[in-house]
Design an enzyme around this catalytic site. Structure first.
Site: not given
Ligand code: ATP
Ligand code: LTN
Length: 333
Positions: A200, A197, A115
């Protein structure tokens, strides 16, 4: 333990429209614990401000994330659903835990490194101490299990190290939390760059499938998903990351194993395969979307859930907080 039940705790940031990675890696698994565990699921708005947010969007997404929790099967009568900033004990606990967390430990966090690269103009102290706030979330409720996706494993390990350190100095303060990382679906990859990965906050809309995407968008995104130049549908994440990711998504949504899924598409082309992945995804998400829209329309109901959740969470959080204050030598009036 609360009421003779172990505690399950997790959180999602209201920092964007949630993806099928968030769904398969985290939210879909939350309701599994609703009966046998005392469950707390939080919308972690204070974590979200570690990167800049548009205030009106953050507010809207806080309601949306809560509505999505409920639409994904979390009954507010059986789970404590709440918003992090409504329970000030979290930031108070985070301060105390900051004093038991080492600079070196935080410097090793890969999410911080990622980040900081992405937001080079805003490497704020909150981004750095983010995992301490996450540890505070978990430890306040004497949590036993934490269902999370693979990317949060390192943060949970840090929370466990904090527990070790704190309990050694002040015995029997915190419960040691265990991560629960699904065998399949804990790391859904980007459809555009399947070695990264799915996230969002990805700017490339074709890389992410969102829980609330319209069915035609879902079908289109899967159709465009990056695969490879041969035509074999085989699970081999190293050599065939795109196809393996699609097989994982298919298997998670259909409930079939990877081997069953491979057999089902044996001899079929990528076109048919991608259409089938899109279809199972739509079949599972459409009912969630309908339920979501119904719930989101009732703002007063969501506010009631937030209020009740914050009251319940505060009750348990305050107990741990006052224990920690006592142990540290603060005067409790
Ligand atoms: P950002 O892009 O804002 O960092 P993010 O998509 O990583 O967000 P978070 O709010 O950080 O989402 O994560 C919420 C939950 O979803 C956490 O338990 C995280 O481990 C899970 N998660 C996020 N992305 C994935 C993915 N690609 N596959 C499986 N689990 C995920
Ligand atoms: N850091 C997590 C969200 C999060 C969380 C938590 C997860 C905040 N507090 C407590 C589990 C338990 C993330 O970015 N996905």
């Amino acid at each position: 333990m609360i009421d003779n039940r172990p505690v399950s705790y997790s959180g999602v940031q209201p920092s964007g429209n949630l993806t099928i990675g968030n769904y398969l890696g985290a939210i879909k698994n939350f309701p599994i614990y609703s009966e046998q565990y005392k469950c707390f699921y939080c919308v972690v708005d204070q974590h979200a401000i570690t990167v800049r947010q548009v205030p009106a969007e953050l507010r809207r997404r806080t309601y949306e994330t809560l509505a999505l929790y409920i639409a994904c099967g979390l009954d507010p009568e059986k789970n404590t659903l709440y918003v992090q900033s409504h329970v000030p004990a979290h930031t108070e606990m985070a301060w105390m835990l900051n004093c038991f967390t080492m600079f070196g430990e935080l410097s090793r966090m890969t999410q911080f490194k990622d980040k900081s690269q992405k937001h080079a103009d805003n490497i704020n102290a909150g981004l750095f101490t983010y995992p301490v706030l996450m540890a505070a979330d978990i430890l306040l409720y004497q949590t036993n299990v934490v269902p999370i996706g693979h990317d949060q494993k390192q943060h949970l390990e840090l929370a466990r190290d904090i527990v070790d350190r704190f309990n050694q100095l002040y015995p029997d303060t915190f419960t040691m939390p265990e991560p629960i990382i699904a065998k399949s679906g804990a790391k859904i990859m980007s459809l555009a760059e399947p070695t990264q990965k799915m996230s969002k906050s990805d700017e490339n809309e074709n890389a992410v499938v969102r829980i609330l995407d319209a069915p035609d968008a879902i079908m289109r995104k899967f159709k465009r998903a990056v695969t490879d130049s041969d035509s074999e549908i085989r699970f081999d994440p190293e050599n065939k990351p795109g196809v393996s990711n699609l097989l994982t998504i298919y298997s998670c949504f259909s409930g079939k194993t990877i081997e069953e899924s491979e057999r089902e598409f044996d001899g079929k082309g990528y076109g048919d395969f991608k259409a089938a992945v899109g279809q199972v995804c739509c079949d599972k998400l459409i009912p969630v979307q309908e339920e979501y829209r119904r719930i989101l329309a009732d703002k007063a109901y969501l506010e009631e859930v937030m209020k009740k959740g914050a009251d319940e969470a505060s009750y348990y959080a305050r107990k741990t907080l006052s224990k920690v204050r006592r142990k540290l030598g603060f005067v409790n009036l």
